[in-house]
Design an enzyme around this catalytic site. Sequence first.
Site, PDB file in Angstrom:
ATOM      1  N   ASP A 192       9.743  -9.405 -15.186  1.00 20.20           N
ATOM      2  CA  ASP A 192      10.551  -9.738 -13.915  1.00 20.20           C
ATOM      3  C   ASP A 192      11.681  -8.925 -13.017  1.00 20.20           C
ATOM      4  O   ASP A 192      12.764  -9.374 -14.054  1.00 20.20           O
ATOM      5  CB  ASP A 192      10.142 -11.105 -13.241  1.00 20.20           C
ATOM      6  CG  ASP A 192      10.562 -11.400 -11.801  1.00 20.20           C
ATOM      7  OD1 ASP A 192      10.447 -11.089 -11.366  1.00 20.20           O
ATOM      8  OD2 ASP A 192      10.039 -13.153 -12.209  1.00 20.20           O
ATOM      9  N   GLU A 216      16.904  -1.687  -8.619  1.00 24.06           N
ATOM     10  CA  GLU A 216      15.731  -1.660  -8.157  1.00 24.06           C
ATOM     11  C   GLU A 216      14.436  -2.742  -8.312  1.00 24.06           C
ATOM     12  O   GLU A 216      14.503  -2.500  -9.472  1.00 24.06           O
ATOM     13  CB  GLU A 216      15.149   0.283  -8.347  1.00 24.06           C
ATOM     14  CG  GLU A 216      14.250   0.264  -7.496  1.00 24.06           C
ATOM     15  CD  GLU A 216      13.689   1.762  -7.524  1.00 24.06           C
ATOM     16  OE1 GLU A 216      14.900   2.966  -7.459  1.00 24.06           O
ATOM     17  OE2 GLU A 216      12.597   2.445  -7.200  1.00 24.06           O
ATOM     18  N   ASP A 270       4.155  -4.446  -4.264  1.00 25.42           N
ATOM     19  CA  ASP A 270       3.238  -4.645  -3.365  1.00 25.42           C
ATOM     20  C   ASP A 270       2.757  -5.438  -2.311  1.00 25.42           C
ATOM     21  O   ASP A 270       3.371  -6.506  -1.922  1.00 25.42           O
ATOM     22  CB  ASP A 270       3.011  -5.610  -4.584  1.00 25.42           C
ATOM     23  CG  ASP A 270       3.064  -4.996  -6.151  1.00 25.42           C
ATOM     24  OD1 ASP A 270       2.316  -3.939  -6.032  1.00 25.42           O
ATOM     25  OD2 ASP A 270       2.549  -5.688  -7.053  1.00 25.42           O
ATOM     26  N   ARG A 284       5.866   7.665  -5.757  1.00 26.24           N
ATOM     27  CA  ARG A 284       4.675   7.524  -5.936  1.00 26.24           C
ATOM     28  C   ARG A 284       3.604   7.304  -4.652  1.00 26.24           C
ATOM     29  O   ARG A 284       2.632   7.627  -3.918  1.00 26.24           O
ATOM     30  CB  ARG A 284       4.858   7.083  -7.336  1.00 26.24           C
ATOM     31  CG  ARG A 284       3.128   7.893  -8.134  1.00 26.24           C
ATOM     32  CD  ARG A 284       3.095   7.502  -9.120  1.00 26.24           C
ATOM     33  NE  ARG A 284       4.129   8.229 -10.307  1.00 26.24           N
ATOM     34  CZ  ARG A 284       3.945   8.146 -11.316  1.00 26.24           C
ATOM     35  NH1 ARG A 284       2.861   7.369 -11.986  1.00 26.24           N
ATOM     36  NH2 ARG A 284       4.779   8.215 -12.395  1.00 26.24           N
ATOM     37  N   TYR A 285       4.148   6.158  -4.553  1.00 21.59           N
ATOM     38  CA  TYR A 285       3.329   5.472  -3.276  1.00 21.59           C
ATOM     39  C   TYR A 285       3.178   5.846  -2.044  1.00 21.59           C
ATOM     40  O   TYR A 285       2.593   6.106  -0.798  1.00 21.59           O
ATOM     41  CB  TYR A 285       3.507   3.813  -3.511  1.00 21.59           C
ATOM     42  CG  TYR A 285       2.627   2.979  -4.494  1.00 21.59           C
ATOM     43  CD1 TYR A 285       3.320   3.470  -5.874  1.00 21.59           C
ATOM     44  CD2 TYR A 285       1.859   2.112  -4.055  1.00 21.59           C
ATOM     45  CE1 TYR A 285       1.605   2.312  -6.927  1.00 21.59           C
ATOM     46  CE2 TYR A 285       0.745   1.872  -5.332  1.00 21.59           C
ATOM     47  CZ  TYR A 285       1.124   1.904  -6.930  1.00 21.59           C
ATOM     48  OH  TYR A 285       0.384   1.105  -7.495  1.00 21.59           O
ATOM     49  N   LYS A 302      -3.694 -10.132   2.274  1.00 23.64           N
ATOM     50  CA  LYS A 302      -4.747 -11.703   2.545  1.00 23.64           C
ATOM     51  C   LYS A 302      -3.344 -12.772   3.451  1.00 23.64           C
ATOM     52  O   LYS A 302      -2.540 -12.778   1.950  1.00 23.64           O
ATOM     53  CB  LYS A 302      -5.323 -12.195   1.509  1.00 23.64           C
ATOM     54  CG  LYS A 302      -6.528 -10.903   1.244  1.00 23.64           C
ATOM     55  CD  LYS A 302      -7.333 -10.974   0.003  1.00 23.64           C
ATOM     56  CE  LYS A 302      -8.598 -10.278   0.278  1.00 23.64           C
ATOM     57  NZ  LYS A 302      -8.774 -10.314  -1.076  1.00 23.64           N
ATOM     58  N   ASP A 314       4.441   1.007   3.384  1.00 20.52           N
ATOM     59  CA  ASP A 314       3.499   2.014   3.910  1.00 20.52           C
ATOM     60  C   ASP A 314       1.939   1.000   4.410  1.00 20.52           C
ATOM     61  O   ASP A 314       1.484   1.194   4.205  1.00 20.52           O
ATOM     62  CB  ASP A 314       2.637   3.230   2.638  1.00 20.52           C
ATOM     63  CG  ASP A 314       1.819   2.463   1.881  1.00 20.52           C
ATOM     64  OD1 ASP A 314       3.107   2.168   0.801  1.00 20.52           O
ATOM     65  OD2 ASP A 314       1.046   1.801   1.391  1.00 20.52           O
TER      66      ASP A 314
END
Length: 231
Positions: free
Chosen positions: A114, A62, A136, A211-212, A140, A172
């Site tokens: 990482d 993961e 993440d 959680r996200y 932009k 999401d």
Amino acid sequence: MTAFKTGDPTTLGRLYGRTKGHRLRPVQQALLDELYPALAVPEDGPVTAAAVFGEDRPLHFEIGFGGGEHLAYRADLLPDHRFIGAEPFENGVVSALQHIRDQGLSNIRLHMGDALEVLRRVPDGTLSFLYLLHPDPWPKARHAKRRMMNPGPLDLFAAKLKPGGIFRVATDDPTYCRWSLMQMARRDEFEWLAKSADDFRKAPGGWPLTRYAEKALREGRELWFFQYRRR
Ligand SMILES: C[S@@+](CC[C@H](N)C(=O)[O-])C[C@H]1O[C@@H](n2cnc3c(N)ncnc32)[C@H](O)[C@@H]1O
């Protein structure tokens, strides 16, 4: 923002985002000092189930496990499988350690840093499952190169999965959703397992919300789930 050079041309090359959050309480610090060293992925050598866990079993990986709830759920669900999770955010690692301790899990090893550095050490064609959940989004356009769903990391993911291995991605973020579809449409190593349009709007069985994902739902945002099989 902390940035580390990884020196690996097949990766994003550096780590973006924060690695420290709120100050750890003494009990959390103790967990990090005492349990993490016992569960950390060795610093060098090949990363295989046999090398890391002492037995040859299906290996799951993961990337960016956040608080570790998905990792712990999967490891609990599949006790005969072996799991590696990588996350640079210290508070997330502590949260995962709490899950591992509380659920008595012995089939997880962690890397605080990482994910791609460790993934690079997995021999090609050996991973059974790879998870990239709510990476993440870097919304932009000028930050698009920081997204995990880019040719460099995707080359690495394709190399490490075994034929028939599964790559699960969730997001999401609508931009990231479109971006991921575009990136994956360019590749021929992966078969998208969605059978109908609805298949990527709900999590398949055995795929708990992170959680996200929960946060996105609370805020009224949509979720997308992608499941690919390595050809
Ligand atoms: C938006 S959060 C999602 C966390 C978790 N997967 C979830 O769904 O709740 C993205 C996570 O990816 C982690 N991350 C970012 N770059 C990473 C990297 N190179 N290797 C491993 N994790 C990374 C971040 O620290 C962060 O915890």
